[in-house]
Motif scaffolding. Sequence first.
Motif, PDB file in Angstrom:
ATOM      1  N   ALA A 126       0.760  -1.209   0.120  1.00  0.00           N
ATOM      2  CA  ALA A 126       0.113   0.115   0.115  1.00  0.00           C
ATOM      3  C   ALA A 126       0.869   1.210   0.019  1.00  0.00           C
ATOM      4  N   ALA A 127       1.784   1.148   0.673  1.00  0.00           N
ATOM      5  CA  ALA A 127       2.876   2.320   0.590  1.00  0.00           C
ATOM      6  C   ALA A 127       3.515   2.596  -0.469  1.00  0.00           C
ATOM      7  N   PHE A 128       3.794   1.655  -1.269  1.00  0.00           N
ATOM      8  CA  PHE A 128       4.571   1.734  -2.527  1.00  0.00           C
ATOM      9  C   PHE A 128       3.859   2.275  -3.622  1.00  0.00           C
ATOM     10  N   VAL A 129       2.392   1.802  -3.384  1.00  0.00           N
ATOM     11  CA  VAL A 129       1.213   2.466  -4.357  1.00  0.00           C
ATOM     12  C   VAL A 129       1.012   3.740  -4.213  1.00  0.00           C
ATOM     13  N   ILE A 134       4.882   1.666  -7.158  1.00  0.00           N
ATOM     14  CA  ILE A 134       4.221   0.781  -7.996  1.00  0.00           C
ATOM     15  C   ILE A 134       2.879   1.175  -8.423  1.00  0.00           C
ATOM     16  N   GLU A 135       2.693   0.822  -9.790  1.00  0.00           N
ATOM     17  CA  GLU A 135       1.466   1.612 -10.318  1.00  0.00           C
ATOM     18  C   GLU A 135       0.589   0.558 -10.628  1.00  0.00           C
ATOM     19  N   LEU A 136      -0.774   0.748 -10.369  1.00  0.00           N
ATOM     20  CA  LEU A 136      -1.860  -0.446 -10.370  1.00  0.00           C
ATOM     21  C   LEU A 136      -2.511  -0.209 -11.946  1.00  0.00           C
ATOM     22  N   ALA A 175       6.083  -7.609 -14.032  1.00  0.00           N
ATOM     23  CA  ALA A 175       6.659  -8.755 -12.955  1.00  0.00           C
ATOM     24  C   ALA A 175       7.065  -7.717 -11.703  1.00  0.00           C
ATOM     25  N   LEU A 176       7.400  -6.581 -11.890  1.00  0.00           N
ATOM     26  CA  LEU A 176       7.931  -5.845 -10.673  1.00  0.00           C
ATOM     27  C   LEU A 176       6.603  -5.130 -10.224  1.00  0.00           C
ATOM     28  N   PHE A 177       5.711  -4.696 -10.938  1.00  0.00           N
ATOM     29  CA  PHE A 177       4.501  -4.353 -10.409  1.00  0.00           C
ATOM     30  C   PHE A 177       3.594  -5.305  -9.746  1.00  0.00           C
ATOM     31  N   ALA A 178       3.635  -6.543 -10.277  1.00  0.00           N
ATOM     32  CA  ALA A 178       2.834  -7.747  -9.742  1.00  0.00           C
ATOM     33  C   ALA A 178       3.286  -8.455  -8.667  1.00  0.00           C
TER      34      ALA A 178
END
Length: 204
Positions: A126-129, A134-136, A175-178
């Motif tokens: 959640a913090a990275f988002v 991290i992009e959703l 892969a990094l985002f997921a």
Amino acid sequence: MRVFKFFINLNKEEKWLNEMAKQGYSLSKKSCGYEFTPIKTEYAAIKMDYRRFKKQEDFEDYCALFEDSGWQHIAGTKHSGYQYFKKADESGTEDIFSDVPSKAGRYKRLSNMWIGLAAFYIPIFAAFVAVGFIELAPLLDPKSLYLTPGLWEESGAAFWGAFLFETPFALFRGALFALFPIMIMLFLIFAFKANKYYQSAQSD
């Protein structure tokens, strides 16, 4: 010899380790894989527990308790959780557990461990988002993983050349985002399965 395998069902893991002993390989260490030492083929009764300790003294007392019952601790540390015992005395007890609830309890502790890992990574995700690390959007729209301008307006050889060239990079970004969502989902699945084994073991 080192072997890489993964188990959630501790009974299946025990059975596999006993089969390895029959083939002449004795478990000597468990870390990221199983390390075996060649031995003479033998029948080895190997049992497992899952338990972690805060103090080294508590871990040593735990191992001594089983040794007094004829079971030698052969792998595991106070932090590893997974503890492996080999029957060292033929006059010892038939199992390392005295009753069904205590044997089933190892699955409950295992389930709690997986839930704890999921709970640990959820706020990090959640913090990275929140900070944009991290992009959703790419997880919902895979096309956005491709950064070549005008790629999706191209056609023919121009499209396929750019598409095939960038696909490995797009997969890597995806892969990094997921990574965190996949890890969290796997931890929850493992926790669910371990809890099912716990419930089943209670009725055995």
